[in-house]
Design a protein around this motif. Structure first.
Motif, PDB file in Angstrom:
ATOM      1  N   UNK A  16       0.829  -1.206   0.000  1.00  0.00           N
ATOM      2  CA  UNK A  16       0.000   0.000   0.000  1.00  0.00           C
ATOM      3  C   UNK A  16       0.868   1.262   0.000  1.00  0.00           C
ATOM      4  N   UNK A  17       1.915   1.254   0.807  1.00  0.00           N
ATOM      5  CA  UNK A  17       2.806   2.420   0.843  1.00  0.00           C
ATOM      6  C   UNK A  17       3.462   2.636  -0.530  1.00  0.00           C
ATOM      7  N   UNK A  18       3.927   1.538  -1.136  1.00  0.00           N
ATOM      8  CA  UNK A  18       4.565   1.663  -2.448  1.00  0.00           C
ATOM      9  C   UNK A  18       3.576   2.160  -3.502  1.00  0.00           C
ATOM     10  N   UNK A  19       2.342   1.682  -3.422  1.00  0.00           N
ATOM     11  CA  UNK A  19       1.325   2.118  -4.395  1.00  0.00           C
ATOM     12  C   UNK A  19       1.047   3.616  -4.242  1.00  0.00           C
ATOM     13  N   UNK A  20       0.993   4.088  -3.014  1.00  0.00           N
ATOM     14  CA  UNK A  20       0.799   5.526  -2.790  1.00  0.00           C
ATOM     15  C   UNK A  20       2.035   6.296  -3.252  1.00  0.00           C
TER      16      UNK A  20
END
Ligand SMILES: *Cc1c(COP(=O)(O)O)cnc(C)c1O
Length: 345
Positions: A16-20
């Protein structure tokens, strides 16, 4: 064992962090206040640091101090509440960056820790934290002369893309910060989704990392499995729990499970919420007690060892809707009694 198990998927969290991060024009930090929204700041922050996060945000200096112990030297740790009385030693020793909210905080910081890092928090309309335009205009030159690390503000309606407040706050923030040459931060999760205009140099997502709205593409991060203590048969007309709120309309099998509102399972979610076992929804029967919940398992046909409240069938936003609240409150209410199990990472 009658301890419920809260499973935290660190791979989903870092995904999720990488996607953001992939959406952000600038760099991407991480908000890990309130013990990383209840999921454990230690494990969460270490995973995010390994995934590449170099900028962390906490609410208060104590959280920042604990986080520094976890992360060691290097990553920037920003404190939203700024420099409060009595915090100077902690801020200095633990190398924290207080986000200065008032002129008083600025004086306190310059006196106690001259030359040490700080940031500036500006109020662009939310009226919660930060200096207002007039206040900022008065001390701006003085503050900039001390070379702040970051200037930030916070959006009040970032989860409502059509709200006129967003553009209004963006304009105000630009007016207050254009030409300062200092790195800027405006966007939380919602702000990132508003688009590049809102990204500036550093974004500060929280809820999206933890799998909640408004980041619709987020992978679910938490699973909650609650052991069954006892099962019993009810004849039609018998009742369950305090206030006799549930009356059996048919021959009913009830499981009593080992968690309640003291574990953050808000009483108000009861009437709309089911627990799950093997793809079968089992509705909560009667009122949620402090440590126990009755669940109608009649349709299962056998007695499960445990039932799932959070998982693939039902996420934090659904529970929030059922309880008339937001996923932030569901997560930060998660109780201390759960066994926290980390997978991935
Ligand atoms: C909590 C918080 C965030 C993170 O917001 P999310 O909606 O969880 O992404 C960012 N900035 C500030 C100032 C906050 O208080």
């Amino acid at each position: 064992m009658s301890t419920a198990t809260l499973t935290i998927d660190l791979d989903a969290l870092t995904a999720n962090w990488r996607a953001l991060d992939a959406l952000c024009a600038g760099r991407t930090g991480a908000v890990v206040k309130a013990d990383a929204y209840g999921l454990g700041a230690d494990r969460v922050a270490r995973s995010l640091a390994r995934a590449g996060a170099r900028h962390f945000f906490v609410a208060i200096a104590e959280e920042g101090a604990a986080l520094r112990q976890t992360l060691g030297p290097g990553p920037a740790i920003h404190v939203f509440s700024g420099h409060m009385p009595g915090d100077a030693d902690m801020i200095g020793d633990m190398d924290l960056i207080p986000m200065i909210n008032t002129v008083d905080q600025m004086i306190r910081h310059f006196e106690a820790l001259p030359g040490r890092p700080f940031g500036i928090q500006l109020d662009s309309g939310m009226n919660r934290l930060g200096m207002e335009p007039a206040e900022w205009a008065a001390v701006r030159d003085l503050a900039l002369a001390q070379e702040p690390h970051l200037i930030m503000s916070h959006l009040a309606c970032a989860d409502e893309p059509d709200d006129a407040m967003n553009a209004q706050q963006l304009t105000t923030f630009r007016e207050m910060t254009d030409g300062t040459g200092v790195p800027r931060s405006l966007a939380s999760t919602g702000g990132i989704l508003l688009g590049e205009d809102y990204h500036f140099d550093l974004a500060r997502p929280g809820i999206g990392i933890y799998g909640g709205r408004p980041f619709a593409e987020a992978r679910p991060v938490v699973t909650l499995d609650i052991p069954v203590i006892q099962c019993r048969n009810l004849a039609p007309g018998e009742t369950v729990g305090y206030g006799n709120d549930f009356t059996a309309a048919r021959a009913t099998r009830i499981a009593t499970i080992a968690a309640g509102y003291a574990d953050g399972i808000l009483r108000t979610m009861g009437p709309k919420t089911s627990l799950w076992a093997e793809d079968i929804p089992c509705p909560i029967a009667g009122r949620i007690s402090m440590d126990l919940i009755g669940v109608d398992i009649t349709d299962m046909g056998h007695d499960p060892k445990s039932l799932q409240l959070l998982g693939p069938h039902q996420g934090i936003d659904t529970l929030a809707d059922n309880a008339g609240t937001i996923a932030y409150e569901i997560l930060t209410s998660l109780g201390a009694r759960y066994m926290r199990r980390y997978i991935g990472g």
